[in-house]
Design an enzyme around this catalytic site. Structure first.
Site, PDB file in Angstrom:
ATOM      1  N   ASP A  12       0.807  -1.228   0.000  1.00 40.73           N
ATOM      2  CA  ASP A  12       0.000   0.000   0.000  1.00 40.73           C
ATOM      3  C   ASP A  12       0.838   1.277   0.000  1.00 40.73           C
ATOM      4  O   ASP A  12       0.436   2.297   0.562  1.00 40.73           O
ATOM      5  CB  ASP A  12      -0.968   0.010   1.214  1.00 40.73           C
ATOM      6  CG  ASP A  12      -1.858  -1.214   1.236  1.00 40.73           C
ATOM      7  OD1 ASP A  12      -2.215  -1.701   0.149  1.00 40.73           O
ATOM      8  OD2 ASP A  12      -2.182  -1.691   2.341  1.00 40.73           O
ATOM      9  N   HIS A  40      -4.705  -2.040  -5.695  1.00 36.08           N
ATOM     10  CA  HIS A  40      -3.914  -0.924  -6.229  1.00 36.08           C
ATOM     11  C   HIS A  40      -4.876   0.156  -6.713  1.00 36.08           C
ATOM     12  O   HIS A  40      -5.730  -0.101  -7.555  1.00 36.08           O
ATOM     13  CB  HIS A  40      -3.017  -1.419  -7.373  1.00 36.08           C
ATOM     14  CG  HIS A  40      -2.008  -2.448  -6.933  1.00 36.08           C
ATOM     15  ND1 HIS A  40      -1.211  -3.130  -7.793  1.00 36.08           N
ATOM     16  CD2 HIS A  40      -1.682  -2.899  -5.695  1.00 36.08           C
ATOM     17  CE1 HIS A  40      -0.428  -3.958  -7.107  1.00 36.08           C
ATOM     18  NE2 HIS A  40      -0.707  -3.842  -5.833  1.00 36.08           N
TER      19      HIS A  40
HETATM   20  P1  GDP Z   1      -0.729   0.124  -3.551  1.00 30.95           P
HETATM   21  O1  GDP Z   1      -1.298  -1.146  -3.014  1.00 30.95           O
HETATM   22  O2  GDP Z   1       0.735   0.241  -3.268  1.00 30.95           O
HETATM   23  O3  GDP Z   1      -1.050   0.361  -4.996  1.00 30.95           O
HETATM   24  O4  GDP Z   1      -1.398   1.288  -2.706  1.00 30.95           O
HETATM   25  P2  GDP Z   1      -2.978   1.434  -2.383  1.00 30.95           P
HETATM   26  O5  GDP Z   1      -3.666   1.919  -3.592  1.00 30.95           O
HETATM   27  O6  GDP Z   1      -3.501   0.221  -1.709  1.00 30.95           O
HETATM   28  O7  GDP Z   1      -2.922   2.540  -1.246  1.00 30.95           O
HETATM   29  C1  GDP Z   1      -2.412   3.810  -1.477  1.00 30.95           C
HETATM   30  C2  GDP Z   1      -3.530   4.833  -1.217  1.00 30.95           C
HETATM   31  O8  GDP Z   1      -2.980   6.116  -1.131  1.00 30.95           O
HETATM   32  C3  GDP Z   1      -4.549   4.900  -2.336  1.00 30.95           C
HETATM   33  O9  GDP Z   1      -5.783   5.254  -1.785  1.00 30.95           O
HETATM   34  C4  GDP Z   1      -4.008   6.013  -3.225  1.00 30.95           C
HETATM   35  O10 GDP Z   1      -5.033   6.660  -3.976  1.00 30.95           O
HETATM   36  C5  GDP Z   1      -3.440   6.943  -2.202  1.00 30.95           C
HETATM   37  N1  GDP Z   1      -2.264   7.704  -2.626  1.00 30.95           N
HETATM   38  C6  GDP Z   1      -1.251   7.340  -3.440  1.00 30.95           C
HETATM   39  N2  GDP Z   1      -0.302   8.309  -3.480  1.00 30.95           N
HETATM   40  C7  GDP Z   1      -0.728   9.288  -2.648  1.00 30.95           C
HETATM   41  C8  GDP Z   1      -0.175  10.535  -2.223  1.00 30.95           C
HETATM   42  O11 GDP Z   1       0.923  10.940  -2.602  1.00 30.95           O
HETATM   43  N3  GDP Z   1      -0.915  11.268  -1.342  1.00 30.95           N
HETATM   44  C9  GDP Z   1      -2.122  10.853  -0.868  1.00 30.95           C
HETATM   45  N4  GDP Z   1      -2.763  11.627   0.001  1.00 30.95           N
HETATM   46  N5  GDP Z   1      -2.678   9.688  -1.250  1.00 30.95           N
HETATM   47  C10 GDP Z   1      -1.977   8.913  -2.112  1.00 30.95           C
HETATM   48  P1  IMO Z   2      -0.869  -4.363  -2.065  1.00 33.93           P
HETATM   49  O1  IMO Z   2      -0.408  -4.968  -3.367  1.00 33.93           O
HETATM   50  C1  IMO Z   2      -0.989  -4.636   2.278  1.00 33.93           C
HETATM   51  C2  IMO Z   2      -1.100  -8.666   4.009  1.00 33.93           C
HETATM   52  C3  IMO Z   2      -2.365  -9.084   4.725  1.00 33.93           C
HETATM   53  C4  IMO Z   2      -1.772 -10.021   5.771  1.00 33.93           C
HETATM   54  C5  IMO Z   2      -0.660 -10.716   5.009  1.00 33.93           C
HETATM   55  C6  IMO Z   2      -1.041 -12.078   4.452  1.00 33.93           C
HETATM   56  O2  IMO Z   2      -2.158  -3.649  -2.153  1.00 33.93           O
HETATM   57  O3  IMO Z   2       0.226  -3.560  -1.457  1.00 33.93           O
HETATM   58  P2  IMO Z   2      -2.562 -12.835   2.392  1.00 33.93           P
HETATM   59  O4  IMO Z   2      -4.022 -12.606   2.141  1.00 33.93           O
HETATM   60  O5  IMO Z   2      -1.664 -12.290   1.356  1.00 33.93           O
HETATM   61  O6  IMO Z   2      -2.255 -14.262   2.735  1.00 33.93           O
HETATM   62  O7  IMO Z   2      -2.276 -12.009   3.765  1.00 33.93           O
HETATM   63  O8  IMO Z   2      -0.312  -9.845   3.952  1.00 33.93           O
HETATM   64  N1  IMO Z   2      -1.301  -8.190   2.616  1.00 33.93           N
HETATM   65  C7  IMO Z   2      -1.228  -6.908   2.250  1.00 33.93           C
HETATM   66  N2  IMO Z   2      -1.044  -5.790   2.979  1.00 33.93           N
HETATM   67  N3  IMO Z   2      -1.090  -4.554   0.939  1.00 33.93           N
HETATM   68  C8  IMO Z   2      -1.232  -5.662   0.190  1.00 33.93           C
HETATM   69  O9  IMO Z   2      -1.180  -5.648  -1.163  1.00 33.93           O
HETATM   70  C9  IMO Z   2      -1.356  -6.916   0.836  1.00 33.93           C
HETATM   71  N4  IMO Z   2      -1.536  -8.187   0.419  1.00 33.93           N
HETATM   72  C10 IMO Z   2      -1.483  -8.948   1.511  1.00 33.93           C
HETATM   73  O10 IMO Z   2      -3.012  -7.978   5.312  1.00 33.93           O
HETATM   74  O11 IMO Z   2      -1.189  -9.282   6.810  1.00 33.93           O
HETATM   75 MG    MG Z   3      -2.836  -1.780  -1.772  1.00 34.40          MG
END
Ligand code: GDP
Ligand code: IMO
Ligand code: MG
Length: 423
Positions: A12, A40
């Site tokens: 994340d 994502h």
């Molecule tokens: P990923 O799993 O690495 O792709 O990340 P996620 O999408 O799960 O979580 C990142 C969150 O932060 C999402 O809701 C994005 O829209 C948001 N996000 C990404 N970059 C920024 C940033 O620079 N500032 C803020 N405020 N939000 C961001």
């Molecule tokens: P992205 O790609 C954050 C975490 C789960 C749990 C552990 C194992 O969005 O960054 P699983 O279901 O994979 O067996 O769970 O890994 N986890 C993540 N945490 N971002 C993710 O993906 C995750 N994918 C799995 O919360 O702790």
């Molecule tokens: Mg994510």
């Protein structure tokens, strides 16, 4: 050019946003591990796309690939593609390829994941998407692959072979073994197999051919370094390898072909699920970051635990991944916090460590050593270049960059594609 993007912390970090930002420069965008545990987020013109399996370059013209090292739930993919189509983005077989060897997540994997997690006295906090059990079957050679899903006879034959084993497993864990003969999902899977049959491809061959032709390929990682099944904080990890080297192994591309490895680094740290998080903030500052950063899981909606920037962990991530560049995300979230703190080392058993201990239980005992740095009050979400950042924000960025020793290429100050600038 072959570029690999990975998360440097616990997932994340904003991988989706940065992949979308870079996607215009690439011909192929490829997912190499994980499954629909990933979430994502891509935000364009205020519209939010939450992608679990589709590579985050979907809004551009690039071809998308799902590699053989991923575990793919066809129900999730179908839903995702339907939603994208409703929004005007058609993802047909010309746009998306799925490797013939991609492991399929079956409903019994999801069932087993849930049963195992409920039975654990010490939880992992999985996403309950069946990820671990699908990877167990891959290693045990009991998987069903994309090519099997597309062939009804083969699908039924494999299910018949696996039925007694899976029934016994489900029953021993207190579940209902009848799931194994439930025609409702079997017929649905046969239908999904028909739907995705035209998408079947050889991902390694496509990538190598594209690279030979001078095209640009971007490999998109899921999760993050400390969720890696080999180098992470076991047992609190996912079931695949999320570091950059894993892209080569999982995609069937030689390491000699890699040109760039981009690390996505959040300006603080978050974690969903259980496991050590040395700089975790259990106070009002943690709540403030969670609220300002919208730190709630994209896949499960669970609140993400938040903490100060953990330098030893990200230093280890630089070593694990060999980053050539970094994108720093979510800098805007740190406005209005005084002072900011950076964990520059740990204390463990009277010793000062500037690199994390290898054992997870030792990491869990580490006490962070902080350096206080000045914060800022300005809203950063409209800032478009480094010189316009308030001095304290600029110093924070420069400090992290010099401590990590890897050039920062992008600074992200909001979820939108346009809320990013090149450092
Ligand atoms: P990923 O799993 O690495 O792709 O990340 P996620 O999408 O799960 O979580 C990142 C969150 O932060 C999402 O809701 C994005 O829209 C948001 N996000 C990404 N970059 C920024 C940033 O620079 N500032 C803020 N405020 N939000 C961001
Ligand atoms: P992205 O790609 C954050 C975490 C789960 C749990 C552990 C194992 O969005 O960054 P699983 O279901 O994979 O067996 O769970 O890994 N986890 C993540 N945490 N971002 C993710 O993906 C995750 N994918 C799995 O919360 O702790
Ligand atoms: Mg994510």
């Amino acid at each position: 050019m072959f570029t690999i993007i990975t998360g440097s912390q616990f997932g994340d970090e904003g991988k989706g946003k940065i992949v979308d930002l870079m996607a215009g420069q690439y011909d192929l965008i490829v997912r190499f591990q994980g499954g629909d545990n990933a979430g994502h987020t891509v935000v364009v013109n205020g519209k939010k796309y939450k992608l679990h399996l589709t590579p985050s370059g979907v809004l551009f013209d690039a071809r998308l690939l799902i590699g053989p090292g991923t575990v793919m739930n066809p129900q999730t993919l179908a839903k995702e593609l339907d939603t994208l189509e409703e929004d005007g983005t058609l993802v047909d077989e010309k746009k998306l390829g799925i490797d013939a060897k991609t492991s399929i997540i079956m409903p019994y994997h999801v069932e087993l994941d849930g049963l195992r997690e409920s039975a654990r006295t010490e939880k992992i906090g999985t996403t309950k998407r069946g990820i671990g059990y699908a990877y167990i079957d891959k290693v045990a050679r009991d998987e069903l692959q994309m090519a099997d899903l597309a062939d009804e006879t083969q699908l039924r034959k494999r299910l018949e072979e696996l039925r007694p084993i899976k029934e016994a497993q489900i029953e021993s864990m207190g579940g209902d073994p009848h799931i194994m003969e439930d025609e409702t999902w079997i017929l649905q899977y046969i239908e999904l197999g028909r739907r995705f049959a035209p998408y079947i491809t050889d991902v390694s061959h496509e990538i190598n051919t594209a690279l030979d032709a001078g095209k640009n390929v971007l490999a998109e990682g899921a999760q993050g370094a400390f969720l890696d099944v080999i180098h992470g904080t076991q047992k609190f990890v996912t079931s695949s390898s999320c570091i950059a080297g894993s892209a080569c192994a999982n995609l069937g591309v030689g390491p000699t072909r890699v040109d760039e490895v981009m690390g996505i680094v959040k300006a603080y740290i978050t974690r969903v699920g259980e496991g050590p998080l040395p700089t975790e903030l259990l106070d009002s500052t943690g709540d403030q970051i969670q609220k300002a950063g919208g730190e709630f899981g994209t896949t499960t909606g669970r609140p993400r635990r938040c903490g100060w920037f953990d330098l030893p962990l990200v230093k280890k991530s630089v070593a694990l991944n060999g980053y050539t560049h970094i994108a720093l995300t979510k800098l805007d979230v740190l406005s209005n916090i005084h002072p900011l703190r950076v964990c520059t080392a740990y204390e463990l058993d009277g010793m000062r460590l500037d690199y994390p201990p290898e054992s997870t239980s030792d990491l869990a005992r580490c006490k962070p050593v902080y350096e206080d740095v000045p914060g800022w009050d300005e809203d950063l979400t409209g800032i478009l270049n480094m010189n316009d950042l308030p001095p304290a924000a600029r110093e924070y960025v420069d400090k992290l960059e010099s401590l990590l020793g890897v050039p920062f290429r992008y600074i992200s100050v909001g979820p939108g594609r346009e809320q990013t600038f090149i450092k």
